[in-house]
Write an enzyme that holds these catalytic residues in place. Sequence first.
Site, PDB file in Angstrom:
ATOM      1  N   GLU A   1       4.192 -10.949  -6.409  1.00 50.24           N
ATOM      2  CA  GLU A   1       3.070 -10.921  -7.188  1.00 50.24           C
ATOM      3  C   GLU A   1       3.404 -10.375  -8.563  1.00 50.24           C
ATOM      4  OE1 GLU A   1       3.697  -8.961  -4.934  1.00 50.24           O
ATOM      5  OE2 GLU A   1       2.394  -7.066  -4.883  1.00 50.24           O
TER       6      GLU A   1
ATOM      7  N   SER B   1     -25.240  -8.445 -24.866  1.00 51.28           N
ATOM      8  CA  SER B   1     -24.468  -7.336 -25.784  1.00 51.28           C
ATOM      9  C   SER B   1     -23.718  -7.958 -26.939  1.00 51.28           C
ATOM     10  CB  SER B   1     -23.556  -6.426 -24.927  1.00 51.28           C
ATOM     11  OG  SER B   1     -22.462  -7.247 -24.621  1.00 51.28           O
TER      12      SER B   1
ATOM     13  N   GLY C   1     -20.951  -9.268 -26.099  1.00 51.49           N
ATOM     14  CA  GLY C   1     -19.422  -9.214 -25.618  1.00 51.49           C
ATOM     15  C   GLY C   1     -19.266 -10.481 -24.707  1.00 51.49           C
ATOM     16  N   VAL C   2     -17.968 -10.603 -24.557  1.00 55.90           N
ATOM     17  CA  VAL C   2     -17.675 -12.012 -23.770  1.00 55.90           C
ATOM     18  C   VAL C   2     -18.545 -12.227 -22.521  1.00 55.90           C
ATOM     19  CG1 VAL C   2     -15.782 -13.328 -22.698  1.00 55.90           C
ATOM     20  CG2 VAL C   2     -15.390 -11.419 -24.560  1.00 55.90           C
TER      21      VAL C   2
ATOM     22  N   GLY D   1       0.874  -1.148  -0.025  1.00 56.78           N
ATOM     23  CA  GLY D   1       0.000   0.208   0.034  1.00 56.78           C
ATOM     24  C   GLY D   1       0.898   1.383   0.218  1.00 56.78           C
TER      25      GLY D   1
ATOM     26  N   CYS E   1       5.288  -6.152   1.700  1.00 56.39           N
ATOM     27  CA  CYS E   1       5.509  -4.810   1.761  1.00 56.39           C
ATOM     28  C   CYS E   1       4.888  -3.798   2.834  1.00 56.39           C
ATOM     29  CB  CYS E   1       5.272  -4.073   0.320  1.00 56.39           C
ATOM     30  SG  CYS E   1       6.161  -2.612   0.346  1.00 56.39           S
TER      31      CYS E   1
ATOM     32  N   SER F   1     -22.337 -12.911 -23.032  1.00 58.69           N
ATOM     33  CA  SER F   1     -22.518 -14.030 -23.860  1.00 58.69           C
ATOM     34  C   SER F   1     -22.332 -15.326 -22.903  1.00 58.69           C
ATOM     35  CB  SER F   1     -21.502 -14.049 -24.971  1.00 58.69           C
ATOM     36  OG  SER F   1     -21.722 -13.049 -25.782  1.00 58.69           O
TER      37      SER F   1
END
Length: 517
Positions: free
Chosen positions: A169, A222, A224-225, A54, A81, A228
């Site tokens: 990460e 729509s 879109g992925v 952060g 961190c 759908s």
Amino acid sequence: MHDKIVILDFGSQVTQLIARRVREAKVYCEILPFSTPLAQVLTPGTKGVILSGGPASVYANGAPMIDKALYAAGVPVLGICYGVQVTAHVNGGKVVPAEQREFGRTEISTHGSDPLFHGLPAKQVVWMSHGDRVESVPGVTVIASSPNCPYAAVSVPALNFRGVQFHPEVAHTEHGAAILRNFLTRVCGCRGDWEMGSFIDEEIARIRAQVGEVDRVVLGLSGGVDSSVAAVLLHKAIGKRLTCIFVNNGVLRKDEAEGVRKLFADHIGIDLDYVDAAERFLTKLKGVDDPERKRKIIGHEFVAVFKEEAERIKRSSGGHVRFLAQGTLYPDVIESISVHGGPASVIKSHHNVGGLPADLGLGLVEPFRFLFKDEVRAIGSRLGLSDAVVWRQPFPGPGLAVRILGEVTPEKVRLLQEADAIVRAEIASAGLERAIWQAFAVLLPVKSVGVMGDERTYEMTCAVRAVTSTDGMTADWAQLPYELLGRISNRIINEVRGINRVVYDITSKPPGTIEWE
Ligand code: XMP
């Protein structure tokens, strides 16, 4: 029940990456704000907690803190961190500003045989990004150090805590994914059994339990992925009790409406309510050239049309429509929780983020609330959707209206549809579809003089935009091969009557945005 890891977010830019790495290790995880009460963090199934990085300093006024009781709960905790610094701070340790701030590549040496570094070389490259550093923690064992950072990684057995000052990460940390995997499997004892196959079965069961035996669901499709894949998953769960509403707003791409109808109604057999509202939208857009007003009009009109349709379907089903399904993704959900609580400045109003209004009076079914886009793509493929749908490029809700600069007219929509279809076809035949985040045409309100077959022309200009990106938040212009650009330009000028000039947009984001409006 699957093992679960909770990631407490202290406002790092890369908290979502921690979640990605955990999911890649086939362990389910959720990101919660750092201030979440412990009772909600330590629910059954929680096998470990990760504290993110952060931007704050633990000594700053109002710095995010952590409930000390976490360390007495018997669940392993990993701090990254700021996560290490806050742990040291609340447990009687000392955090100081580092003499030399440390950003970027650093080599660490590991010491002893802590499971965090199991199977990894004693010297490894990590990515640091910190101003403060830990100077002491009661009961600490140092398990890795670097010349600038004596506490590069620590373990505090009495607190069941491990911490890394670097960022495992990020891709630049050589063995970062392995370090996180060691924490999950060797420290927390997670089994790594979270897979898309089991997700599909469990989600179908959950949808059936939520919706029950008689109620019906509507879904705004729509093409879109996300919507759908949501449609196919819901169809699998409740079959004909799902009705998808597809609104043709008059600013779709060429052949899009027909393509969606063919695939979902004819091929998959989903109950599709196709609403041709093109004229209604285009009439409202008449004479409007301000980008934000165009967006607002389209957003408002979409909600109005959707509501009317949902009401109509409700009446014709005898009141059985009780749920609204949406393909909301995890990033939309977590981005709406701000660690600092401050409002982000509005660059463009994305009308479909946040979804349809709550006053539809319908319960929400959101099967992907905890998934990332690539996970939804994996589900789509497993459910048998074609690559063309699963890998479809993002397309903005306000459609071609934000790619026609100035007033939107039916004639301009037709011109842009033609030019855009050429751009997409050429990108596809060059095999670049997956390498490119978005590629499209933009119609500019600029006329210029040309010459075609000895005739003077005075016609419109089309810009081609192609960008690379991983999430749409930042983007770079794609360095398309010159031959490809040449082919696109030739075809547009030869095939689209009304456009006599093509330019290529070489602006990154920032400072530009991906769309032109
Ligand atoms: P910008 O233009 O803000 O776009 O750089 C970033 C990404 O978001 C898409 N976009 C939208 N998507 N509704 C959407 O669903 C919208 O109103 C909208 N505006 C932009 C854009 O295509 C790009 O992928």
